[in-house]
Design a protein around this motif. Structure first.
Motif, short mmCIF file in Angstrom:
data_model
loop_
_atom_site.label_atom_id
_atom_site.label_comp_id
_atom_site.label_asym_id
_atom_site.label_seq_id
_atom_site.Cartn_x
_atom_site.Cartn_y
_atom_site.Cartn_z
N UNK A 1 6.54 1.76 -0.95
CA UNK A 1 5.28 1.16 -0.48
C UNK A 1 5.40 0.48 0.76
N UNK A 2 4.40 0.26 1.61
CA UNK A 2 4.19 -0.34 2.89
C UNK A 2 3.55 -1.61 2.78
N UNK A 3 4.12 -2.84 3.39
CA UNK A 3 3.27 -3.96 3.58
C UNK A 3 3.06 -4.17 5.14
N UNK B 1 0.89 -1.04 0.03
CA UNK B 1 0.12 0.23 0.05
C UNK B 1 0.89 1.27 0.11
N UNK B 2 0.41 2.32 -0.54
CA UNK B 2 1.15 3.66 -0.37
C UNK B 2 0.98 4.36 1.01
N UNK B 3 0.27 3.75 1.76
CA UNK B 3 0.35 4.29 3.32
C UNK B 3 0.37 3.20 4.19
N UNK C 1 4.21 -2.82 9.96
CA UNK C 1 4.57 -2.61 8.66
C UNK C 1 5.95 -2.71 8.21
N UNK C 2 6.24 -2.99 6.91
CA UNK C 2 7.69 -2.97 6.47
C UNK C 2 7.37 -2.11 5.34
N UNK C 3 8.47 -1.20 5.19
CA UNK C 3 8.77 -0.26 4.15
C UNK C 3 9.69 -0.90 2.97
N UNK C 4 9.06 -0.91 1.79
CA UNK C 4 9.79 -1.24 0.72
C UNK C 4 10.57 0.01 0.17
N UNK C 5 11.63 0.21 0.02
CA UNK C 5 12.48 1.34 -0.59
C UNK C 5 12.06 1.24 -1.91
N UNK D 1 15.69 -3.97 6.07
CA UNK D 1 14.39 -3.74 6.36
C UNK D 1 14.17 -2.77 7.31
N UNK D 2 12.91 -2.02 6.89
CA UNK D 2 12.55 -1.09 7.87
C UNK D 2 11.36 -1.13 8.38
N UNK D 3 11.21 -1.47 9.82
CA UNK D 3 10.13 -1.79 10.52
C UNK D 3 9.34 -0.56 10.96
N UNK D 4 7.94 -0.65 10.89
CA UNK D 4 7.19 0.65 11.41
C UNK D 4 5.99 -0.40 12.20
N UNK D 5 6.31 0.17 13.71
CA UNK D 5 5.15 -0.22 14.74
C UNK D 5 4.27 0.61 14.89
N UNK D 6 2.92 0.31 14.59
CA UNK D 6 1.88 1.43 14.88
C UNK D 6 0.98 0.93 16.24
#
Length: 230
Positions: free
Chosen positions: A43-45, A7-9, A35-39, A25-30
């Motif tokens: 996009x975000x997965x 996804x784009x967000x 999510x993982x960010x794909x450079x 790998x860039x991890x984002x905890x909400x």
């Protein structure tokens, strides 16, 4: 399990933790997703998380990579998540989580001895030794002065410090396995929010409303470090 689409967000705007591992790998905890960010695609997965077979949407509060390459995540309500290799589907570590003081965790840190320090929101601090598979809990008031743990860090000399939201900063006495309070300016409780050791081995202490402090190792006490905001 079907692979989630990119996804784009991200799924929500409340982000608590960010971490880049050794694989880039860039991890984002909400608040309720990971999510993982794909450079390459920008996009975000979203990565599905499970407790046994049940899908969970838990608050990711802290992310680190241990020395053996595992990704460790602290959650608020589901305990510990450990990721060794495959990150397409993630499950909680229920066996370790059941031995901790709480499933509501706020912070995780690995020191130079390989020990993992797992902080709870209001039930003290957990020390986990992966080599011995042992857990020790530090609770107030006997082993540490507060159960509300906010942060953990270690300086270049191997001194371990723990910040608490109610009673200030503590320094670990490894021989006695206790935490001693570090004196600070003023007589009121010091709400420590964050700790940082810089390249000069100076420990900076960020507080909630009491400004910034700096640790004086010769006097073993905190001093005011003047900035423009409390």
């Amino acid at each position: 399990v079907n692979d989630p689409a990119d996804s784009t967000s991200i799924s929500n705007n409340y982000v608590r933790s960010l971490f880049e591992d050794s694989h880039g790998r860039f991890w984002i905890g909400c608040i309720n997703a990971l999510h993982l960010y794909n450079r390459s695609t920008d996009n975000f997965r979203e990565i599905p998380m499970y407790n046994e077979r049940k899908r969970i949407f838990t608050h990711i509060t802290s992310i680190i990579e241990s020395r053996d390459g595992e990704i460790w995540m602290a959650t608020s309500g589901e305990g510990i998540i450990r990721i060794k290799d495959d990150c397409s589907v993630i499950r909680t570590d229920n066996q370790l989580s059941a031995r901790l003081s709480s499933l509501h965790l706020s912070y995780i840190y690995q020191d130079s001895h390989g020990i993992l320090w797992i902080a709870s929101e209001n039930q003290g601090l957990n020390m986990y030794d992966p080599k011995k598979d042992e857990v020790k809990v530090f609770n107030a008031p006997s082993l540490i002065g507060s159960n509300q743990i906010s942060s953990v860090c270690e300086d270049a000399d191997g001194n371990l410090f723990v910040g608490t939201l109610a009673n200030g900063l503590y320094k670990y006495k490894r021989e006695q396995h206790i935490f001693e309070p570090v004196p600070h300016p003023g007589n009121k409780a010091l709400p420590v929010k964050s700790l940082l050791v810089d390249k000069k081995n100076r420990l900076f202490v960020g507080t909630d409303g009491k400004g910034m402090k700096i640790y004086n190792p010769e006097q073993n006490r905190l001093q005011d470090y003047h900035i423009t905001s409390a």
